[in-house]
Design a protein around this motif. Sequence first.
Motif, PDB file in Angstrom:
ATOM      1  N   ASN A  33     -12.628 -16.712 -40.825  1.00 26.93           N
ATOM      2  CA  ASN A  33     -13.880 -15.950 -40.830  1.00 26.93           C
ATOM      3  C   ASN A  33     -14.592 -16.040 -42.172  1.00 26.93           C
ATOM      4  O   ASN A  33     -15.257 -15.103 -42.611  1.00 26.93           O
ATOM      5  CB  ASN A  33     -13.623 -14.476 -40.469  1.00 26.93           C
ATOM      6  CG  ASN A  33     -14.877 -13.786 -39.947  1.00 26.93           C
ATOM      7  OD1 ASN A  33     -15.635 -14.358 -39.172  1.00 26.93           O
ATOM      8  ND2 ASN A  33     -15.100 -12.552 -40.383  1.00 26.93           N
ATOM      9  N   VAL A  34     -14.432 -17.189 -42.839  1.00 28.61           N
ATOM     10  CA  VAL A  34     -15.079 -17.438 -44.128  1.00 28.61           C
ATOM     11  C   VAL A  34     -15.997 -18.643 -43.963  1.00 28.61           C
ATOM     12  O   VAL A  34     -15.545 -19.744 -43.639  1.00 28.61           O
ATOM     13  CB  VAL A  34     -14.040 -17.717 -45.236  1.00 28.61           C
ATOM     14  CG1 VAL A  34     -14.743 -18.051 -46.551  1.00 28.61           C
ATOM     15  CG2 VAL A  34     -13.112 -16.520 -45.421  1.00 28.61           C
ATOM     16  N   VAL A  86      -9.537 -14.002 -26.396  1.00 29.20           N
ATOM     17  CA  VAL A  86     -10.583 -13.088 -26.851  1.00 29.20           C
ATOM     18  C   VAL A  86     -11.773 -13.928 -27.303  1.00 29.20           C
ATOM     19  O   VAL A  86     -11.610 -14.894 -28.058  1.00 29.20           O
ATOM     20  CB  VAL A  86     -10.086 -12.196 -28.004  1.00 29.20           C
ATOM     21  CG1 VAL A  86     -11.224 -11.338 -28.553  1.00 29.20           C
ATOM     22  CG2 VAL A  86      -8.938 -11.314 -27.528  1.00 29.20           C
ATOM     23  N   VAL A  87     -12.964 -13.559 -26.863  1.00 25.70           N
ATOM     24  CA  VAL A  87     -14.147 -14.372 -27.104  1.00 25.70           C
ATOM     25  C   VAL A  87     -15.048 -13.787 -28.189  1.00 25.70           C
ATOM     26  O   VAL A  87     -15.581 -14.519 -29.022  1.00 25.70           O
ATOM     27  CB  VAL A  87     -14.943 -14.551 -25.790  1.00 25.70           C
ATOM     28  CG1 VAL A  87     -16.207 -15.351 -26.035  1.00 25.70           C
ATOM     29  CG2 VAL A  87     -14.077 -15.242 -24.738  1.00 25.70           C
ATOM     30  N   ASP A  88     -15.211 -12.493 -28.213  1.00 23.08           N
ATOM     31  CA  ASP A  88     -16.147 -11.864 -29.149  1.00 23.08           C
ATOM     32  C   ASP A  88     -15.614 -11.957 -30.581  1.00 23.08           C
ATOM     33  O   ASP A  88     -14.471 -11.587 -30.863  1.00 23.08           O
ATOM     34  CB  ASP A  88     -16.352 -10.401 -28.757  1.00 23.08           C
ATOM     35  CG  ASP A  88     -17.328  -9.696 -29.667  1.00 23.08           C
ATOM     36  OD1 ASP A  88     -18.535  -9.922 -29.529  1.00 23.08           O
ATOM     37  OD2 ASP A  88     -16.870  -8.926 -30.548  1.00 23.08           O
ATOM     38  N   ARG A  89     -16.459 -12.424 -31.509  1.00 21.07           N
ATOM     39  CA  ARG A  89     -16.024 -12.607 -32.898  1.00 21.07           C
ATOM     40  C   ARG A  89     -15.626 -11.281 -33.537  1.00 21.07           C
ATOM     41  O   ARG A  89     -14.583 -11.193 -34.197  1.00 21.07           O
ATOM     42  CB  ARG A  89     -17.133 -13.278 -33.730  1.00 21.07           C
ATOM     43  CG  ARG A  89     -16.761 -13.446 -35.203  1.00 21.07           C
ATOM     44  CD  ARG A  89     -17.908 -14.024 -36.010  1.00 21.07           C
ATOM     45  NE  ARG A  89     -18.051 -15.450 -35.818  1.00 21.07           N
ATOM     46  CZ  ARG A  89     -17.504 -16.373 -36.610  1.00 21.07           C
ATOM     47  NH1 ARG A  89     -16.732 -15.994 -37.629  1.00 21.07           N
ATOM     48  NH2 ARG A  89     -17.694 -17.648 -36.402  1.00 21.07           N
ATOM     49  N   ASP A  90     -16.425 -10.244 -33.373  1.00 19.59           N
ATOM     50  CA  ASP A  90     -16.104  -8.955 -33.988  1.00 19.59           C
ATOM     51  C   ASP A  90     -14.766  -8.431 -33.472  1.00 19.59           C
ATOM     52  O   ASP A  90     -13.976  -7.854 -34.229  1.00 19.59           O
ATOM     53  CB  ASP A  90     -17.217  -7.935 -33.720  1.00 19.59           C
ATOM     54  CG  ASP A  90     -18.509  -8.264 -34.494  1.00 19.59           C
ATOM     55  OD1 ASP A  90     -18.432  -9.026 -35.469  1.00 19.59           O
ATOM     56  OD2 ASP A  90     -19.572  -7.753 -34.103  1.00 19.59           O
ATOM     57  N   ASP A 143     -11.602 -21.425 -42.921  1.00 18.90           N
ATOM     58  CA  ASP A 143     -12.292 -21.789 -41.691  1.00 18.90           C
ATOM     59  C   ASP A 143     -13.332 -20.728 -41.364  1.00 18.90           C
ATOM     60  O   ASP A 143     -13.123 -19.545 -41.631  1.00 18.90           O
ATOM     61  CB  ASP A 143     -11.317 -21.922 -40.520  1.00 18.90           C
ATOM     62  CG  ASP A 143     -11.889 -22.785 -39.401  1.00 18.90           C
ATOM     63  OD1 ASP A 143     -11.486 -23.962 -39.320  1.00 18.90           O
ATOM     64  OD2 ASP A 143     -12.744 -22.303 -38.630  1.00 18.90           O
ATOM     65  N   HIS A 144     -14.461 -21.176 -40.776  1.00 15.10           N
ATOM     66  CA  HIS A 144     -15.504 -20.209 -40.436  1.00 15.10           C
ATOM     67  C   HIS A 144     -15.136 -19.381 -39.212  1.00 15.10           C
ATOM     68  O   HIS A 144     -15.742 -18.335 -38.962  1.00 15.10           O
ATOM     69  CB  HIS A 144     -16.833 -20.920 -40.208  1.00 15.10           C
ATOM     70  CG  HIS A 144     -16.911 -21.717 -38.944  1.00 15.10           C
ATOM     71  ND1 HIS A 144     -16.229 -22.899 -38.756  1.00 15.10           N
ATOM     72  CD2 HIS A 144     -17.581 -21.499 -37.783  1.00 15.10           C
ATOM     73  CE1 HIS A 144     -16.484 -23.367 -37.560  1.00 15.10           C
ATOM     74  NE2 HIS A 144     -17.295 -22.549 -36.934  1.00 15.10           N
ATOM     75  N   LEU A 145     -14.141 -19.826 -38.434  1.00 11.74           N
ATOM     76  CA  LEU A 145     -13.696 -19.071 -37.271  1.00 11.74           C
ATOM     77  C   LEU A 145     -12.553 -18.133 -37.652  1.00 11.74           C
ATOM     78  O   LEU A 145     -11.790 -18.423 -38.578  1.00 11.74           O
ATOM     79  CB  LEU A 145     -13.227 -20.020 -36.176  1.00 11.74           C
ATOM     80  CG  LEU A 145     -14.329 -20.872 -35.543  1.00 11.74           C
ATOM     81  CD1 LEU A 145     -13.731 -21.968 -34.694  1.00 11.74           C
ATOM     82  CD2 LEU A 145     -15.276 -20.010 -34.723  1.00 11.74           C
ATOM     83  N   PRO A 146     -12.409 -17.018 -36.949  1.00 13.38           N
ATOM     84  CA  PRO A 146     -11.320 -16.088 -37.273  1.00 13.38           C
ATOM     85  C   PRO A 146      -9.936 -16.625 -36.925  1.00 13.38           C
ATOM     86  O   PRO A 146      -8.941 -16.128 -37.436  1.00 13.38           O
ATOM     87  CB  PRO A 146     -11.648 -14.845 -36.424  1.00 13.38           C
ATOM     88  CG  PRO A 146     -13.098 -14.961 -36.092  1.00 13.38           C
ATOM     89  CD  PRO A 146     -13.354 -16.424 -35.978  1.00 13.38           C
TER      90      PRO A 146
END
Length: 460
Positions: free
Chosen positions: A78-79, A447-451, A37-40
């Motif tokens: 995160n891919v 948590v909102v921030d991707r990093d 998934d592109h999301l963490p």
Amino acid sequence: MTKLRLAIVGAGPAGIYSADILLKAERNFEVSIDLFDHLPAPYGLVRYGVAPDHPRIKGIINALRGVLDSGDIRVFGNVRFGVDVTLDDLKKHYNAVIFATGAVQDADLDIPGASLDGSYGAADFVSWFDGHPDVPRTWPLEAREIAVIGNGNVALDVSRMLVKHADDLLPTEIPANVYDGLNASPVTDVHVFGRRGPTSVKFTPLELREVGELNDVDMIVYDEDFDYDEAATAAVASNKQVFVIDKTLNQWRARETGTASRRLHLHFFAKPVEIIDDGAGRVAAFRWERTTRDGAGGVVGTGEIREIPIQAVYRAVGYFGSELPDVPFDKKRGVIPNREGQVLRRDPSAGTGGLFNQQMYGVYVSGWIKRGPVGLIGHTKSDAMETIRHLINDLGNWWRPESPSEESIVELLNARGVKYTGLDGWHNLDQHELALGEAAGRIRIKVVDRDEMVAVSRAE
């Protein structure tokens, strides 16, 4: 014994159900599944497409969590497909791939003014209030009077979030930036518009009743919309869902109004005509044509044009799928063309105008990117079963990967410097969000921030 190395792109309900159904299916081969998934974080639209004040629907996450925690599926968050891994990469390491990437874009509303400043897609707003890491942290909540175009559950979600008092959302997992934005909103009136009548809406009864329970919000419906013909009366008598919706709306007609600080108006028989420009490129008003029943279950225009002043409009007319690199795409329907989940491509000799009629072996689809954005989450299971049946029967046409070991994809991602997150990483993030909520006296704070999501997941 033959072994199927399967990649699934998309870690929402469609992808997770597909994995679960395959693992439980009767088959004469072993299975190894990697979920990308592109999301963490996993769970797709259940995490990022369901309003935070719907804990019952979000309870589906518990069932999905059980599938992932079974230990039979690896998760790579995160891919980004097409960037971090490509279709050629998947062919080198897997026997097949299922794309379950959903539909997250807004469908177009083809009327003048749809692109004015102050005209927003509902999907973008949903992503914002659900804390999606790839949208801005702020949202321009400056309008006092707002129009929402659409008569489905997304339109109700958007309307409810706009008109609901922010303090009433504190028991939910609403992110801090979303609470701050909604708390500062000057909104007084939200108007919801639908082309058809009250007996033809796409709301579910539960969603509709929920908006009627909002604190300090008057529900406004208009008597002119309830002059039923024989077809509408028959629909109320024969369909339990329509009966409940009709009963709810008529209860609102009998309510006393005028004491609440905010109002939610439901306008039926309203066909969008134009969003009016204020002369400086911003939304100033919404114009619609009054419709009437055509006697055959549809509506026709009456020629009567109405207009209402607004400062913002939200287009909730449906979702649309996104094209993926090196994968066929039907730009008219917003889906990957397929036959019962088997991806179809055009005959190369026919050029770009050819039909999608050749099976693309090894490539499958499930969920909204397969059938379009219709049906509830429960429909996704039967949809996945159909795809998995074909995947199993197509054994003779699977890819023959040159490097099928489970370690090889990990080595590839590491070599490319991809900061992927695994299932343990999701557990880390989950516990972190629960701890943030506990410290604030709430269930969870997302948590909102991707990093930050990646850092927490990877314990960095």
